[in-house]
Write an enzyme that holds these catalytic residues in place. Structure first.
Site, short mmCIF file in Angstrom:
data_model
loop_
_atom_site.label_atom_id
_atom_site.label_comp_id
_atom_site.label_asym_id
_atom_site.label_seq_id
_atom_site.Cartn_x
_atom_site.Cartn_y
_atom_site.Cartn_z
N HIS A 177 0.83 -1.21 0.00
CA HIS A 177 0.00 0.00 0.00
C HIS A 177 0.87 1.26 0.00
CE1 HIS A 177 -4.00 -1.93 1.25
NE2 HIS A 177 -3.12 -2.93 1.18
N ASP B 216 -6.31 5.63 1.45
CA ASP B 216 -6.29 4.21 1.15
C ASP B 216 -7.73 3.66 1.08
OD1 ASP B 216 -6.03 1.27 1.55
OD2 ASP B 216 -3.91 1.75 1.89
#
Length: 457
Positions: free
Chosen positions: A28, A117
């Protein structure tokens, strides 16, 4: 702190600061930081909010401002290698909700938007509550998000919890997926999984103004179009980010120190002769599967470079820093054909002429990096979106084959040989090269559209 100094800079236009926030996982963090650098290169001031856990190194990212959110102490489930990914995601969302909101509120007056995110519903909700425009950054595939959005429907239709007799049925509305290819986390509670997915979907529908994907139109145009229709939100395919950002691989954020000596080992190998094996930074296997992988690789007769990282085998001591021990007699069986490292500089490995194929857990970053180098894949998905990605690799794009759900040494050796030296492997390698050309042709037009959209918010 650095972020506050940048926001006070009189040369910056009011409300042109973009705040980015990533969950603290290797897969990520890297795409988030690449996107941050690309936005800065287009004239936007960028501040990266981040957790103390697995915090990025600002020295690797000149020009970006970094502000820690100082999350509440993390539960063991968030950091233990033995906890499943769903438990980690739930624990992290709970831990960051309040500190993220507080950090964003302190910067709010200068913020144009927050790029958050896409798995972090707590941060999306917090930004929405503050009235800050939010874009969700999906570090997985568009196909994976389509699967997530379909989970409540599939549950109502009786496909969840999974039933053995349905596993090979087509997943309705999600072709080429079968039921066994749907997002799952083995051993987790179906209600917990559906609850997490519902929280993500609700946050997207309530707070998000657009979705950003690290993908490109040539491989996911149909999935992107369906998502835009379903959510009535713009979707920006700004990838492959690692190609567009042109960040040198050694400068990338890494949670493990790569063994660069493996590149010299590859230099001594013939072109396309080596199988690269890595299950990424989070995926784990049990000891029995690990030993079958080891003996299957050794018995294949194919040279291999294998990443065996600490915590890769379940059941080890918490916080264990040493990699799991190899089976007795394995090194003698390898006879110099195999090299084992605790971590590898993956982009450079995949770009090396000696690499003929990649045995992968099917994390999205790994798939993109393999496609961008024209390397076919042997797939061993372990959890969540990796199931979806593996099916697309093998049955939509035709650039890989399955190891098999049961890891057994003879089956492993046969699959490795088939991919590396068989006719099927040669056909997959040619299709992979065609996708490589398409990936290399991806332009920054979607990124330019994203910047214009941000400035319009």
């Amino acid at each position: 702190m650095a972020g506050e100094e940048q926001l006070r800079d009189g040369g910056l236009h009011r409300r042109r600061v973009v705040v980015l926030f990533s969950l603290p996982f290797h897969g990520h963090l890297n795409p988030t930081l690449k996107l941050a650098a690309l936005l800065r290169a287009r004239g936007l001031a960028v501040t990266v909010l981040h957790t103390d856990f697995n915090a990025p190194d600002p020295a690797r990212h000149p020009g970006l401002a970094f502000v820690p959110i100082h999350e509440t102490p993390l539960q063991d489930t968030a950091v233990s290698p033995d906890s499943d990914i769903l438990a980690k995601l739930l624990a992290l969302n709970a831990a960051i909700a309040a500190p993220f909101r507080q950090a964003l509120a302190s910067l709010q007056d200068a913020v144009a938007c927050a790029v958050v995110d896409g798995q972090c519903y707590a941060a999306m909700d917090a930004a929405g509550e503050l009235g800050v425009p939010v874009l969700a950054l999906r570090t997985d595939s568009a196909a994976a998000l389509r699967n997530m959005l379909a989970i409540p429907r599939l549950r109502d239709a009786g496909y969840l919890p999974f039933k053995e007799e349905q596993l090979d049925e087509p997943a309705p509305g999600l072709e080429p997926l079968r039921v066994r290819d749907l997002i799952r986390v083995d051993g987790c509670d179906t209600d917990e999984l559906c609850g997490f997915v519902t929280s993500v979907a609700d946050a997207v529908r309530a707070s998000v103004s657009g979705i950003v994907f690290n993908t490109f139109e040539a491989i996911e145009a149909p999935e992107l179009a369906k998502i835009q229709r379903e959510l009535s939100l713009p979707a920006f395919a700004v990838g492959p980010l690692h190609l567009l950002s042109q960040t040198p691989p050694p400068a990338e954020q890494s949670l493990h120190a790569p063994d660069r000596g493996c590149l010299a080992w590859l230099d001594a190998r013939t072109p396309r002769s080596v199988l690269y094996v890595s299950l990424g930074s989070l995926a784990c296997v049990n000891r029995a599967a690990f030993e079958e992988m080891a003996w299957g690789l050794a018995g294949s007769g194919v040279p291999f470079l294998w990443v065996v990282r600490p915590g890769m085998v379940t059941g080890g001591a918490a916080g264990e820093e040493a990699p799991p021990p190899l089976p007795d007699g394995l090194e003698e069986k390898m006879r110099g054909r195999g090299k084992i490292v605790t971590w590898a500089p993956q982009r450079e490995v995949l770009a090396h002429d000696a690499i003929g194929a990649f045995w992968t857990h099917c994390g999205w970053n790994s798939i993109l990096e393999s496609i961008c180098e024209g390397v076919p894949m042997l797939v061993q998905p372990c959890f969540a979106d990796q199931m979806v990605n593996a099916r697309y690799v093998t049955h939509e794009w035709g650039v890989g084959m399955e190891v098999g759900e049961v890891i057994e040494r003879e089956r492993v050796a046969k699959a490795v040989t088939k991919l590396m030296v068989g006719e099927d492997g040669a056909r997959m390698r040619e299709r992979a090269r065609r996708l490589q050309v398409q990936a290399s042709a991806a332009t920054s037009l979607a990124l330019d559209s994203l910047v214009q959209y941000i400035l319009s918010l």
